[in-house]
Scaffold this motif. Structure first.
Motif, PDB file in Angstrom:
ATOM      1  N   VAL A  90     -48.860  38.751 -20.204  1.00 20.35           N
ATOM      2  CA  VAL A  90     -48.618  39.598 -18.854  1.00 20.35           C
ATOM      3  C   VAL A  90     -49.589  39.655 -17.744  1.00 20.35           C
ATOM      4  O   VAL A  90     -49.411  39.532 -16.789  1.00 20.35           O
ATOM      5  CB  VAL A  90     -48.351  41.157 -19.518  1.00 20.35           C
ATOM      6  CG1 VAL A  90     -48.231  42.133 -18.418  1.00 20.35           C
ATOM      7  CG2 VAL A  90     -47.365  41.119 -20.516  1.00 20.35           C
ATOM      8  N   ASN A  91     -51.118  40.055 -18.411  1.00 24.23           N
ATOM      9  CA  ASN A  91     -52.228  39.735 -17.334  1.00 24.23           C
ATOM     10  C   ASN A  91     -52.909  38.678 -17.800  1.00 24.23           C
ATOM     11  O   ASN A  91     -53.231  38.368 -18.968  1.00 24.23           O
ATOM     12  CB  ASN A  91     -52.953  41.100 -17.470  1.00 24.23           C
ATOM     13  CG  ASN A  91     -51.995  42.444 -17.027  1.00 24.23           C
ATOM     14  OD1 ASN A  91     -51.829  43.326 -18.068  1.00 24.23           O
ATOM     15  ND2 ASN A  91     -51.896  42.547 -16.021  1.00 24.23           N
ATOM     16  N   GLY A  92     -53.662  38.255 -16.720  1.00 27.98           N
ATOM     17  CA  GLY A  92     -54.556  36.878 -16.904  1.00 27.98           C
ATOM     18  C   GLY A  92     -53.800  35.718 -16.525  1.00 27.98           C
ATOM     19  O   GLY A  92     -52.546  35.511 -17.357  1.00 27.98           O
ATOM     20  N   SER A  93     -54.148  34.616 -16.365  1.00 27.43           N
ATOM     21  CA  SER A  93     -53.555  33.489 -15.952  1.00 27.43           C
ATOM     22  C   SER A  93     -53.253  32.625 -17.224  1.00 27.43           C
ATOM     23  O   SER A  93     -52.186  32.083 -17.499  1.00 27.43           O
ATOM     24  CB  SER A  93     -54.103  32.402 -14.976  1.00 27.43           C
ATOM     25  OG  SER A  93     -55.344  32.168 -15.143  1.00 27.43           O
ATOM     26  N   SER A  94     -54.366  32.628 -18.177  1.00 29.17           N
ATOM     27  CA  SER A  94     -54.172  31.767 -19.342  1.00 29.17           C
ATOM     28  C   SER A  94     -55.300  32.302 -20.597  1.00 29.17           C
ATOM     29  O   SER A  94     -56.517  32.800 -20.049  1.00 29.17           O
ATOM     30  CB  SER A  94     -54.729  30.464 -18.977  1.00 29.17           C
ATOM     31  OG  SER A  94     -54.866  29.595 -20.390  1.00 29.17           O
ATOM     32  N   HIS A  95     -54.767  32.387 -21.434  1.00 28.69           N
ATOM     33  CA  HIS A  95     -55.596  32.729 -22.623  1.00 28.69           C
ATOM     34  C   HIS A  95     -55.610  31.938 -23.937  1.00 28.69           C
ATOM     35  O   HIS A  95     -54.801  32.043 -24.909  1.00 28.69           O
ATOM     36  CB  HIS A  95     -54.957  34.343 -23.197  1.00 28.69           C
ATOM     37  CG  HIS A  95     -55.199  35.203 -22.181  1.00 28.69           C
ATOM     38  ND1 HIS A  95     -56.380  36.017 -21.942  1.00 28.69           N
ATOM     39  CD2 HIS A  95     -54.158  35.889 -21.479  1.00 28.69           C
ATOM     40  CE1 HIS A  95     -55.904  37.068 -21.019  1.00 28.69           C
ATOM     41  NE2 HIS A  95     -54.703  36.625 -20.750  1.00 28.69           N
ATOM     42  N   PRO A  96     -56.311  30.886 -23.870  1.00 32.39           N
ATOM     43  CA  PRO A  96     -56.523  29.992 -24.889  1.00 32.39           C
ATOM     44  C   PRO A  96     -57.221  30.760 -26.284  1.00 32.39           C
ATOM     45  O   PRO A  96     -58.163  31.475 -25.940  1.00 32.39           O
ATOM     46  CB  PRO A  96     -57.302  28.762 -24.554  1.00 32.39           C
ATOM     47  CG  PRO A  96     -57.941  29.368 -23.397  1.00 32.39           C
ATOM     48  CD  PRO A  96     -57.373  30.442 -23.003  1.00 32.39           C
ATOM     49  N   PHE A  97     -56.506  30.541 -27.460  1.00 32.56           N
ATOM     50  CA  PHE A  97     -57.065  31.351 -28.590  1.00 32.56           C
ATOM     51  C   PHE A  97     -57.134  30.595 -29.947  1.00 32.56           C
ATOM     52  O   PHE A  97     -56.423  29.676 -30.121  1.00 32.56           O
ATOM     53  CB  PHE A  97     -56.056  32.681 -28.715  1.00 32.56           C
ATOM     54  CG  PHE A  97     -54.767  32.545 -29.332  1.00 32.56           C
ATOM     55  CD1 PHE A  97     -54.674  32.050 -30.742  1.00 32.56           C
ATOM     56  CD2 PHE A  97     -53.657  32.279 -28.342  1.00 32.56           C
ATOM     57  CE1 PHE A  97     -53.246  31.893 -30.926  1.00 32.56           C
ATOM     58  CE2 PHE A  97     -52.414  31.845 -28.657  1.00 32.56           C
ATOM     59  CZ  PHE A  97     -52.105  31.848 -30.014  1.00 32.56           C
ATOM     60  N   VAL A  98     -57.946  31.302 -30.737  1.00 31.91           N
ATOM     61  CA  VAL A  98     -57.877  30.776 -32.118  1.00 31.91           C
ATOM     62  C   VAL A  98     -57.651  32.047 -33.073  1.00 31.91           C
ATOM     63  O   VAL A  98     -58.153  33.235 -32.747  1.00 31.91           O
ATOM     64  CB  VAL A  98     -59.318  30.091 -32.376  1.00 31.91           C
ATOM     65  CG1 VAL A  98     -59.413  28.870 -31.710  1.00 31.91           C
ATOM     66  CG2 VAL A  98     -60.605  31.158 -32.159  1.00 31.91           C
TER      67      VAL A  98
END
Length: 148
Positions: A89-97
Motif C-alpha cells: 500500500v505504502n512505499g514503492s518496494s519492501h524486500p523482506f526476510v
C-alpha cells in the motif's frame, strides 16, 4: 466315567462359520490400522498483511516517516500450511526476510506478494524489511510471527 461327544455335520458347520467370522474381523481390524488417518489435505491458514506508513511533522518542521507491517503480529499453528498475502500500500518496494524460516521476498506498491510455507517449529520469528531498517530509513519495519 467318560463322556462321549458326538460331533455331527451341524456342529462342524457352526464351528467353521464362527472361525470364519473371527478371521474376517481380525483381517479388517489389522487393515484399518494400516490406512492413513486422513486423506484430506490440511487446511491452509490464510493471513492478510499490508505495508503501512505513518508520517508526522515535529514542532520545528522536521518530517518524520515510518513504515510498518499491519498487523504487526500474527499467530500461526505449528505444522499447518500458511499462505501470507502481503499487499503493498505504502512505499514503492519492501524486500523482506523472515528470520529463522529461511523465507525471502519483496512487496511492491499496488501488488500482492503470496508466501506459502508450513512452520515446523514453535517460536517467534521476525519479518524484517531490508530497506526500512532504522529511523534514518523510515523504520524499523519489523513484524512478528508467533508459531504455537
Amino acid at each position: 466315567m467318560s463322556r462321549v461327544f458326538i460331533i455331527n455335520k451341524k456342529h462342524v458347520q457352526l464351528f467353521v462359520f464362527a472361525l470364519l467370522i473371527i478371521l474376517l474381523a481380525a483381517v479388517y481390524l489389522s487393515w484399518d490400522r494400516t490406512r492413513p488417518a486422513s486423506t484430506q489435505p490440511a487446511k491452509v491458514q490464510t493471513i492478510q498483511l499490508v505495508t503501512g506508513e505513518f508520517s508526522s511533522t515535529t514542532a520545528d518542521g522536521k518530517k518524520l516517516e515510518v513504515y510498518r507491517w499491519d498487523p504487526g503480529s500474527i499467530s500461526l499453528r505449528k505444522g499447518e500450511p500458511v499462505e501470507l498475502r502481503i499487499s503493498g500500500v505504502n512505499g514503492s518496494s519492501h524486500p523482506f526476510v523472515i528470520e529463522g524460516l529461511g523465507i525471502k521476498g519483496e512487496v511492491k506498491k499496488g501488488q500482492t506478494t503470496v508466501v506459502r510455507f508450513t512452520p515446523e517449529q514453535a517460536g517467534t520469528f521476525t519479518i524484517i524489511c531490508q530497506v526500512h531498517t532504522d529511523m534514518n530509513n523510515g523504520g524499523p519495519m519489523v513484524g512478528y510471527i508467533e508459531v504455537h
